[in-house]
Design a protein around this motif. Sequence first.
Motif, PDB file in Angstrom:
ATOM      1  N   ALA A 209       0.840  -1.190   0.000  1.00 43.35           N
ATOM      2  CA  ALA A 209       0.000   0.000   0.000  1.00 43.35           C
ATOM      3  C   ALA A 209       0.877   1.242   0.000  1.00 43.35           C
ATOM      4  CB  ALA A 209      -0.929   0.005   1.212  1.00 43.35           C
TER       5      ALA A 209
ATOM      6  N   ALA B 108      -3.047   0.853  -3.426  1.00 43.71           N
ATOM      7  CA  ALA B 108      -2.289  -0.401  -3.467  1.00 43.71           C
ATOM      8  C   ALA B 108      -1.666  -0.614  -4.836  1.00 43.71           C
ATOM      9  CB  ALA B 108      -3.210  -1.575  -3.133  1.00 43.71           C
TER      10      ALA B 108
ATOM     11  N   TRP C  41       8.313  -1.765   0.777  1.00 44.76           N
ATOM     12  CA  TRP C  41       7.947  -1.772   2.198  1.00 44.76           C
ATOM     13  C   TRP C  41       9.023  -1.075   3.019  1.00 44.76           C
ATOM     14  CZ3 TRP C  41      10.275  -5.108   6.070  1.00 44.76           C
ATOM     15  CH2 TRP C  41       9.647  -5.038   7.318  1.00 44.76           C
TER      16      TRP C  41
ATOM     17  N   LEU D 233       0.859  -5.515   2.290  1.00 39.86           N
ATOM     18  CA  LEU D 233      -0.492  -6.035   2.044  1.00 39.86           C
ATOM     19  C   LEU D 233      -0.495  -7.549   1.839  1.00 39.86           C
ATOM     20  CD1 LEU D 233      -2.317  -3.414  -0.213  1.00 39.86           C
ATOM     21  CD2 LEU D 233      -3.247  -4.488   1.838  1.00 39.86           C
ATOM     22  N   ALA D 234       0.344  -8.052   0.935  1.00 44.54           N
ATOM     23  CA  ALA D 234       0.291  -9.489   0.630  1.00 44.54           C
ATOM     24  C   ALA D 234       1.562  -9.924  -0.076  1.00 44.54           C
ATOM     25  CB  ALA D 234      -0.927  -9.800  -0.245  1.00 44.54           C
TER      26      ALA D 234
ATOM     27  N   PRO E  26      -5.870  -7.241   3.065  1.00 44.28           N
ATOM     28  CA  PRO E  26      -4.636  -7.530   3.796  1.00 44.28           C
ATOM     29  C   PRO E  26      -4.434  -9.041   3.910  1.00 44.28           C
ATOM     30  CG  PRO E  26      -6.047  -6.012   5.028  1.00 44.28           C
ATOM     31  CD  PRO E  26      -6.860  -6.548   3.894  1.00 44.28           C
TER      32      PRO E  26
ATOM     33  N   PRO F  51       1.092 -11.102   7.099  1.00 44.53           N
ATOM     34  CA  PRO F  51       2.194 -10.140   6.966  1.00 44.53           C
ATOM     35  C   PRO F  51       3.578 -10.790   6.948  1.00 44.53           C
ATOM     36  CG  PRO F  51       1.398 -10.125   9.206  1.00 44.53           C
ATOM     37  CD  PRO F  51       0.482 -11.044   8.439  1.00 44.53           C
TER      38      PRO F  51
ATOM     39  N   VAL G  45       1.986  -2.540   8.519  1.00 45.33           N
ATOM     40  CA  VAL G  45       1.157  -3.601   7.938  1.00 45.33           C
ATOM     41  C   VAL G  45      -0.262  -3.060   7.787  1.00 45.33           C
ATOM     42  CG1 VAL G  45       0.220  -5.910   8.270  1.00 45.33           C
ATOM     43  CG2 VAL G  45       2.580  -5.420   8.948  1.00 45.33           C
ATOM     44  N   ALA G  46      -0.805  -3.118   6.588  1.00 44.00           N
ATOM     45  CA  ALA G  46      -2.160  -2.626   6.354  1.00 44.00           C
ATOM     46  C   ALA G  46      -3.166  -3.452   7.144  1.00 44.00           C
ATOM     47  CB  ALA G  46      -2.494  -2.673   4.863  1.00 44.00           C
ATOM     48  N   ALA G  47      -4.129  -2.777   7.751  1.00 42.98           N
ATOM     49  CA  ALA G  47      -5.103  -3.459   8.601  1.00 42.98           C
ATOM     50  C   ALA G  47      -6.486  -3.536   7.959  1.00 42.98           C
ATOM     51  CB  ALA G  47      -5.208  -2.742   9.946  1.00 42.98           C
TER      52      ALA G  47
END
Length: 288
Positions: A107, A112, A131, A138-139, A156, A159, A195-197
């Motif tokens: 993201a 994204a 990152w 995200l993945a 998401p 992680p 980490v995207a939630a």
Amino acid sequence: MASEIVLPDLPPAAGAAEPDVRIQFGRTPQELEAARWVGAGLAARPGAALHWLDGVARFLVTEGREILVERTGETSDAALRALLWSTPLAALALQRGLLALHASAVATPQGAVLIAGAAAQGKSTLAAELWRRGGFFLADDVALVRVGPDGVAVLPGVPALRLWPDALRTLALEHETTELRPGVTKRLLVCRERVAAAPVPLRALVFLERLDGTAAGSPARLGGAEALAAILDSVYRPALTRGLGVERQVLAQATTLAKSMRCVRLRAGSGGPERAGLATAVEQEVRS
């Protein structure tokens, strides 16, 4: 999810709502009755998929609601989790109406970005660099995309990044990884921060293509049939799509992405030091 396998890298669910998915241990069938597809380590029919790795584990995924897990060897929970978040996760997603792509996702402030491509093209390494630069994870390996009337978003995932030792050395992250499973060279890097939630609207799809002996090229925009073909080539284990009988679902979702999303082919050379340049190209693309 309610799981008999400990899932330490997923956040606990809030409240006491009924789980969407149950993961539990049990005996799996040796064969999948009325399978539309049977191949190496995979059998599938509408509503059910059976995935196995001899001497490690077997997984039966049914109706997008349950994953039955059977150990078939001296397999650690960590190794079970690594397998769980691959083909079984993709099967579960397809059964639930999601699109599963063989891609990594990060993201950015603009949305994204999905990084797709064939195996060993550097998807995870490029995602790790984005990152490290401040993007939110995200993945990795399996990216789940929700296509609906309110738009397209990436969900998401677990992680963790799956990286080769040479990539870890260039990223200076060797000391932070764990074994993926015995006999596998790749290592698992769990992302502890950024980490995207929640689902993130999709901004762009980048199709990474590594060409040995060449230098990196400028990003090339894809459109129409070329974009659609690239997306369909990035579907995670196409045999799952055929076996589960969701070809029309996947084609419709891929067509929506091809028509509405920015699709870019990024050609990379064979040199590891180009990682930073590739990441800069992706950042510039999503900002433009």
